[in-house]
Design a protein around this motif. Structure first.
Motif, PDB file in Angstrom:
ATOM      1  N   THR A  78      15.384  71.916  29.454  1.00  0.00           N
ATOM      2  CA  THR A  78      15.084  71.236  30.722  1.00  0.00           C
ATOM      3  C   THR A  78      15.388  72.175  31.896  1.00  0.00           C
ATOM      4  O   THR A  78      14.598  72.304  32.828  1.00  0.00           O
ATOM      5  N   GLY A 134      14.718  66.138  35.105  1.00  0.00           N
ATOM      6  CA  GLY A 134      14.946  64.716  35.323  1.00  0.00           C
ATOM      7  C   GLY A 134      15.971  64.486  36.410  1.00  0.00           C
ATOM      8  O   GLY A 134      17.151  64.277  36.112  1.00  0.00           O
ATOM      9  N   LYS A 161      27.479  65.084  31.722  1.00  0.00           N
ATOM     10  CA  LYS A 161      27.300  66.136  30.717  1.00  0.00           C
ATOM     11  C   LYS A 161      28.657  66.693  30.273  1.00  0.00           C
ATOM     12  O   LYS A 161      28.926  66.818  29.083  1.00  0.00           O
ATOM     13  N   ARG A 209       7.423  65.772  27.706  1.00  0.00           N
ATOM     14  CA  ARG A 209       8.066  64.754  28.540  1.00  0.00           C
ATOM     15  C   ARG A 209       7.677  64.970  29.999  1.00  0.00           C
ATOM     16  O   ARG A 209       7.759  66.081  30.509  1.00  0.00           O
TER      17      ARG A 209
HETATM   18  N1  GLU Z   1      19.062  65.191  32.273  1.00  0.00           N
HETATM   19  C1  GLU Z   1      18.038  65.737  33.092  1.00  0.00           C
HETATM   20  C2  GLU Z   1      16.851  66.106  32.232  1.00  0.00           C
HETATM   21  O1  GLU Z   1      16.815  65.797  31.082  1.00  0.00           O
HETATM   22  C3  GLU Z   1      18.554  66.848  33.956  1.00  0.00           C
HETATM   23  C4  GLU Z   1      18.612  68.210  33.316  1.00  0.00           C
HETATM   24  C5  GLU Z   1      19.685  68.303  32.298  1.00  0.00           C
HETATM   25  O2  GLU Z   1      20.831  68.057  32.647  1.00  0.00           O
HETATM   26  O3  GLU Z   1      19.329  68.620  31.177  1.00  0.00           O
HETATM   27  O4  GLU Z   1      15.929  66.702  32.743  1.00  0.00           O
END
Ligand code: GLU
Ligand code: PMP
Length: 400
Positions: free
Chosen positions: A16, A39, A101, A373
């Motif tokens: 991501t 995201g 996270k 996605r």
């Molecule tokens: N959780 C979000 C995503 O899946 C932000 C990026 C990340 O922390 O991986 O895009």
């Protein structure tokens, strides 16, 4: 030079973050690209929350805080959990730190001994898989299908359990599928977890962003025996458009929280007091903006789903929550697009960015190799433009 850590060297970069970096690099080079990658809500953090952060600086709240967070933020979290999901937690059962996270990492560190297995239903958010490996655990992936709404059944869970299974990571609503388990479906999963004595890391970061009038049930609310083995993970990033403030928390049994906090006290200390003050306002202040953002996401989901499904060669999976939509590109596998043979979503996403000017996340790293996605945390104009480009890209692809 001596060998570097095997555990650390085996960690793969987050796809991501990688897509977003590539997208932003192309943008900085002046290329005409649009992105559905990362995201993160496109809304600004609500004014009253920002003001609380600014006031914290003025009040000189700029020093270390307890490793588990300030008493005020823990109290606000307990009140929110009670109001939202009917959950009773004491402040000693909460630890707050720099984003969900990091909280997930420390939760896994607290549960897992080297070689312990952690069950992960696929498709899964890319970081879970790596986080399990980072603590010396073994990810045990349970594949689900589009037909089952990408939901793991209690039987599938039971079949994946071995004497080494320590925990289940249960992300509901799910990133990347946007699917949400009902209360009944969760009860069936919870029953197996209790019977098999598993811990459950319940990542509920998208719990407020649900569509079609569906209501979310928090896993820990399913009973005292379920709550006792659940580490509830949540934060402010998605609900309050506060990704950069870095606030996430866990609520769990006091013993678990104590170990997590001890760990945090060495590897990070408390997170920013300014962000914690803003989070107090987020959790305890007006919740009105959430509905505005949620309704906007739902409107975008409707448009994206309707239009994407009319485009030949691909189809959308209707999400029930979050701000993600999966697009199947399975029908294009084995075909050649713009001279490139498409083996999986990685190939598709590369060509789509290069020739179509659109960045989407390939779900290869999410355990779903034939899906991409789309984050619809972008404006309606961007969604329209992205779909125009998808249409043009596929029509001009010279599909063989
Ligand atoms: N959780 C979000 C995503 O899946 C932000 C990026 C990340 O922390 O991986 O895009
Ligand atoms: N869990 C899920 C399912 C996510 O999609 C994210 C997105 N970043 C996180 C946790 C982490 O959120 P944060 O660290 O910003 O609190």
């Amino acid at each position: 030079m001596k060998e570097l850590s095997k555990l650390a060297s085996a960690v793969r970069a987050s796809t991501t973050i990688a897509i977003d970096t590539k997208f932003k690099t192309l943008q900085a080079e002046g290329k005409d690209v649009i992105g559905f990658g990362l995201g993160e809500p496109d809304f600004d953090t609500p004014e009253h929350i920002k003001e609380a952060g600014i006031q914290a600086i003025r009040d000189n709240k700029t020093k270390y805080t307890p490793a588990s967070g300030t008493p005020a933020v823990k109290k606000a979290i307990c009140q929110r959990l009670k109001e939202d999901w009917g959950l009773d937690y004491e402040t000693t059962q909460v630890t707050v730190n720099a984003g969900a996270k990091h909280i997930l990492y420390v939760a896994l560190k607290t549960l897992v001994n080297p070689g312990d297995e952690v069950i992960l239903p696929a498709p899964y958010w890319v970081s879970y898989y790596e986080l399990i490996k980072m603590v010396g655990g073994v990810p045990v992936v349970v594949d689900t299908t589009e037909e089952s709404g990408f939901k793991m059944s209690a039987d599938q869970l039971r079949a994946a359990i071995t004497p080494k299974t320590k925990a289940l990571i249960f992300n509901n609503p799910s990133n990347p599928t946007g699917m949400m388990y009902s209360k009944e479906q969760q009860e069936a999963i919870a029953k197996v977890c209790v019977e098999a004595d598993l811990y459950v890391i319940a990542d509920e970061i998208y719990g407020k962003l649900t569509f079609d009038g569906k209501t979310f049930t928090s896993f820990a609310s399913l009973g005292e025996d379920v709550k006792a083995r659940t580490i509830l993970v949540n934060g402010v990033s998605k609900t309050y458009a506060m990704t950069g403030w870095r606030i996430g928390f866990a609520a769990a049994d006091q013993k678990i929280i104590k170990i997590m906090t001890n760990y945090l006290s060495h590897c990070i200390s408390g997170t920013s007091p300014i962000s914690q003050a803003a989070a107090v306002e987020a959790f305890a202040g007006s919740q009105a903006e959430i509905e505005t953002m949620r309704a906007t996401f739902e409107e975008r989901r409707n448009y994206l789903y309707e239009r994407m499904n009319k485009i030949p060669g691909v189809h959308a999976v209707r999400s029930e929550a979050t701000f993600y939509m999966m697009m199947s590109m399975e029908d294009l596998v084995g075909k050649t697009l713009y001279g490139v043979e498409i083996k999986d979503a990685d190939d598709f996403s590369d060509v789509f960015l290069d020739k179509g000017g659109v960045a989407v996340v390939p779900c290869t790293g999410f355990g779903a190799p034939y899906f991409t996605r789309w984050s619809f945390a972008v404006s309606m104009e961007t969604i329209k433009e992205g779909l125009d480009r998808l249409e043009k890209f596929l029509a001009g692809a010279g599909v063989e």
